[in-house]
Design a protein around this motif. Structure first.
Motif, PDB file in Angstrom:
ATOM      1  N   ASP A 118    -101.085  12.926  12.218  1.00 50.40           N
ATOM      2  CA  ASP A 118    -102.417  12.205  11.661  1.00 50.40           C
ATOM      3  C   ASP A 118    -103.412  13.227  11.980  1.00 50.40           C
ATOM      4  OD1 ASP A 118    -102.301  12.406  14.400  1.00 50.40           O
ATOM      5  OD2 ASP A 118    -102.655  10.031  14.593  1.00 50.40           O
TER       6      ASP A 118
ATOM      7  N   LYS B 130    -107.465  11.037  17.007  1.00 51.50           N
ATOM      8  CA  LYS B 130    -108.190  10.181  16.109  1.00 51.50           C
ATOM      9  C   LYS B 130    -109.583   9.920  16.748  1.00 51.50           C
ATOM     10  CE  LYS B 130    -103.847   7.682  15.181  1.00 51.50           C
ATOM     11  NZ  LYS B 130    -103.355   6.290  15.427  1.00 51.50           N
TER      12      LYS B 130
ATOM     13  N   PRO C  39    -106.638  15.257  11.296  1.00 51.63           N
ATOM     14  CA  PRO C  39    -107.441  15.435  10.052  1.00 51.63           C
ATOM     15  C   PRO C  39    -107.467  16.881   9.391  1.00 51.63           C
ATOM     16  CG  PRO C  39    -108.821  15.129  11.770  1.00 51.63           C
ATOM     17  CD  PRO C  39    -107.574  14.787  12.464  1.00 51.63           C
ATOM     18  N   ASN C  40    -106.982  18.003  10.488  1.00 51.54           N
ATOM     19  CA  ASN C  40    -107.051  19.364  10.034  1.00 51.54           C
ATOM     20  C   ASN C  40    -105.761  19.787   9.431  1.00 51.54           C
ATOM     21  OD1 ASN C  40    -109.072  19.364  12.900  1.00 51.54           O
ATOM     22  ND2 ASN C  40    -109.928  20.177  10.875  1.00 51.54           N
TER      23      ASN C  40
END
Length: 561
Positions: free
Chosen positions: A226, A372, A228-229
């Motif tokens: 999960d 997150k 984002p990169n």
């Protein structure tokens, strides 16, 4: 609310027997304590997180399944799934029973044995449909999180922006498989088969065992992917895996990441148990330039790689604990200064708000150690809960509690501690000088069950000492436990320490026979260029060189009781 325990099990190879002994004793202690009539519901101990690497990852998956559904299999210290797997079931003879379908170019030992054991112990329960009713162990409360470290030989691409423009992509070979196991809905083969595959993959020691293929996707395993990169599109992809201990041999950080969504960074009676047979004796390992032939350098480099992969999470946790201790001291000092009127509350609030606007652009940020984002209101609520006592003492000071909260959050964010919590970690470790199976990069235990039995009982003994230690029994700790240690078989301390120099010659000859057969399989596949007798002589010479004891073993150093 019961006390919560997260368990991390290190990579171990044949020293899985030591870890099995430790874990049997820990589980028996928790069983006794939780079932004791004087134990209140709030003083129960519940295991809710299990993580591991290599042999430890295999043990973590086995334990997760057995704790939720197979408690009736824990009949005694020498009749339970851990002892059966790591002491009785696995052996050099079984590992050298390679079949024609096992490519000699892919592994020295049989990977089929590992697969067979995993199918028997983990998914064997689902040979009957429906499975027999599960029996939960007193150490669990119906759900737990489990994770295994894996080395992804394909790698995962991560992309980051660079200044003044563009982006930089790197490949990360560290991977993992995590699952939340809910007893009422996960008792089926479809759930456990991927975990079984992950357990086998995380224990695929390079060269010794063949790599393992596992299909992964973001849809099925979003929590593992999960970031984002992460540049991977997340569609079903078959990755090839090797031993998780190569890069992360003691995944304590993974345990912390699995704990966070359970505890939500709020004050908890949370404890961690770290099980590892790889503590070092406090002397440098003898090695000179004169010894540095190909074989010795390869052996040393393997040790360097596994040694560097070990204890990093533990060391990091200790450093973070010290930073959190200092933050708590500073917060207490701030509260006392505010109560004494030595700080302008309005000015403090303005300054803290300006700092937080920098730390939380767009009202959120990703704290160090997290994947997150955390919003500013969530972070403020977390600080209010963590420092509720200090804020209550400022309740009579106009604006004081809010200014204190935001100032402490600014301190925390500046120090990169947003996703960090103090970790109370108990370690049950062993040195090489205490274990029989540590030679040959911990493969020696596969040669003789007496070594595995010895290390299993050493594990039990070390666990008993920790479980009854005054530190663990003190207020605010995991104990005091209502626990009466059981009997341990007499331990032959002549087996303490590296045993390569004492190994029965018949086991060396058995190893040679198996390796001769494997090498001749290889030559046959490569269109045989060397006659069998010549190949056998080469194999024997290599094994004699590899199994030559270290100088300190020949002298008996570290092998006494």
């Amino acid at each position: 609310m019961p006390k919560k325990l997260a368990v991390t099990i290190a990579g171990a190879v044949s020293l899985g027997s030591y870890e099995a002994g430790v874990l049997w004793e820990v589980l028996d202690a928790i069983r006794q304590h939780n079932q004791h009539p004087e134990t209140s519901p709030d003083d129960r101990v519940v295991i809710d997180v299990l993580t591991g690497a290599s042999a430890g990852g295999m043990t973590a998956v086995i334990l997760a399944q057995k704790l939720l559904y197979g408690a009736d299999e824990f009949q005694g210290p020498y009749d339970n799934p851990l002892y059966d797997t790591w002491v009785k079931r696995i052996s050099l003879e079984g590992l050298q029973d390679t079949r024609d379908d096992e490519d000699p170019l892919q592994s020295i030992f049989s990977s089929n044995l590992i697969r067979q054991i995993s199918e028997e112990v983990i998914t064997g329960r689902y040979r009957s449909v429906p499975p027999l009713p599960g029996v939960a162990h007193p150490a669990v409360d119906g759900r737990l999180s489990v994770g295994v470290a894996m080395t992804n030989l394909n790698g995962l691409p991560f992309t980051y922006p660079v200044t003044p423009g563009g982006e930089f992509t790197y490949i990360d070979y560290g991977d993992q498989m995590t699952r939340q196991v809910i007893a009422t809905s996960c008792d089926n083969a479809e759930f456990w088969e991927p975990l079984r595959q992950g357990a086998v993959a995380c224990g695929a020691f390079p060269i010794a065992f063949r790599t393992q293929s596992v299909e992964r996707s973001k849809a099925a395993e979003g929590d593992d992917y999960d970031s984002p990169n992460l540049a991977w599109d997340g569609k079903p992809t078959t990755f090839t895996y090797s031993d998780g201990g190569i890069l992360q041999n003691q995944p304590l950080g993974m345990a912390k990441n699995l704990v966070d969504p359970i505890d939500l960074h709020m004050p908890q009676r949370r404890f961690y148990l770290f099980v590892s047979p790889h503590a070092k004796d406090p002397v440098p390992t003898p090695f000179t330039t004169e010894q540095a032939d190909y074989f010795e350098v390869i052996k040393r480099l393997v040790g360097v790689a596994t040694g560097q992969a070990g204890f990093q999470d533990w060391i990091t946790a200790k450093k973070v604990n010290e930073q959190i201790r200092l933050l708590d001291e500073r917060a207490k000092g701030l509260q006392q200064a505010m109560s004494a009127g030595r700080i302008d509350v309005k000015a403090l609030q303005i300054t803290a708000a300006e700092i937080l606007s920098l730390m939380f652009p767009n009202n959120q940020h990703i704290p160090a150690g997290a994947t997150k984002p955390e919003t500013l209101p969530d972070a403020q609520a977390r600080i209010a809960a963590q420092y509720a006592e200090e804020m209550s003492q400022l309740a009579g000071l106009a604006g004081g509690a809010v200014a204190f909260r935001d100032a402490v959050l600014a301190f925390e964010s500046s120090a990169g501690l947003g996703a960090r919590d103090a970790m109370t970690i108990y370690g049950i470790t062993a040195k090489e000088s205490e274990l029989a199976s540590s030679s040959l990069e911990a493969f020696l235990g596969f040669f003789d069950q007496k070594y595995r039995d010895h290390d299993y009982d050493i594990g039990r003994d070390h666990a008993r000492k920790v479980l009854t230690d005054a530190v663990l029994q003190a207020a605010g700790q995991l104990g005091p436990l209502h626990y009466q240690p059981g009997e341990i078989r007499p331990i032959d301390h002549a087996l303490d320490g590296p045993q390569l120099h004492k190994l029965n010659p018949r086991y060396i000859e058995q190893f040679k026979r198996g390796m001769r057969g494997r090498v001749n399989q290889l030559l046959k596949q490569l269109h045989r260029q060397i006659a069998d007798p010549v190949a056998d002589l080469i194999v024997d010479a290599i094994i004699d060189r590899v199994t030559k004891p270290e100088p300190d073993e020949e002298l008996g150093v570290g092998a006494g009781g």
